[in-house]
Design an enzyme around this catalytic site. Structure first.
Site, PDB file in Angstrom:
ATOM      1  N   CYS A  54       9.322  31.110   3.850  1.00  0.00           N
ATOM      2  CA  CYS A  54       8.564  30.181   4.077  1.00  0.00           C
ATOM      3  C   CYS A  54       8.945  29.647   5.485  1.00  0.00           C
ATOM      4  O   CYS A  54       8.047  29.124   6.109  1.00  0.00           O
ATOM      5  CB  CYS A  54       8.697  28.788   3.145  1.00  0.00           C
ATOM      6  SG  CYS A  54       8.059  29.194   1.191  1.00  0.00           S
ATOM      7  N   THR A  55      10.316  29.420   5.901  1.00  0.00           N
ATOM      8  CA  THR A  55      10.724  29.289   7.294  1.00  0.00           C
ATOM      9  C   THR A  55      10.180  30.040   8.248  1.00  0.00           C
ATOM     10  O   THR A  55       9.765  29.623   9.114  1.00  0.00           O
ATOM     11  CB  THR A  55      12.332  28.966   7.129  1.00  0.00           C
ATOM     12  OG1 THR A  55      12.475  28.060   6.176  1.00  0.00           O
ATOM     13  CG2 THR A  55      12.796  28.605   8.672  1.00  0.00           C
TER      14      THR A  55
END
Length: 162
Positions: A54-55
């Site tokens: 996600c990052t």
């Protein structure tokens, strides 16, 4: 669970609390799909703040925002964490797009991407200026994501279709 909207279908409406960093200040407000008519919108559903994939995904979208904005579009990130969690995540990584808090997964459910009591699937929906789904990608496992090049290519196709 609701069916995943197909291309050509109207996107389910929603209103969620969110936060966006602007010049180092956190702007908190309600984000409503009905208020965002008139230009394309990328909805990026992601499982969790500050997780590895996600990052990478949101950092790439944030650094590619100028390319997306050049096509008159915006990006909203949506996940089940709180606005406070989103603000900390955005500050830590310098994320420039709004992050919306779908704490009860009602929006993920409406888009058919919630996983029974396990959060949500990584998914991207491209909506046109009228709120119609024009393109989507829903990951089976969520270990990969659609890159900015793919999003801008789809936005260009949308631009030429009208």
């Amino acid at each position: 669970m609701a069916k995943i909207p197909s291309a050509g279908q109207g996107a389910p409406g929603f209103s969620l609390p969110g936060v966006r960093l602007a010049a180092g200040r956190a702007e908190r407000r309600e984000y409503s799909l009905s208020e965002h008519r008139g230009r394309p919108l990328v909805l990026a559903f992601y499982p969790g703040d500050d997780t590895a994939v996600c990052t990478r995904q949101l950092c790439s979208y944030s650094s590619g925002l100028d390319r997306i904005a050049a096509l008159n579009a915006a990006v909203w990130g949506i996940s089940p964490q709180s606005v406070e969690s989103h603000e900390a995540f955005a500050r830590k990584h310098g994320l420039a797009m709004p992050l919306l808090a779908d704490c009860d997964l009602s929006v993920a459910e409406a888009y058919g991407v919630s996983l029974a009591d396990k959060g949500l699937r990584r998914a991207v929906f491209l909506l046109d200026a009228h709120g119609t789904v024009r393109w989507r990608h829903v990951a089976m496992l969520g270990l990969t994501y659609r890159r900015v090049d793919t999003l801008t290519e789809q936005l260009r196709m949308l631009e030429h279709a009208h």
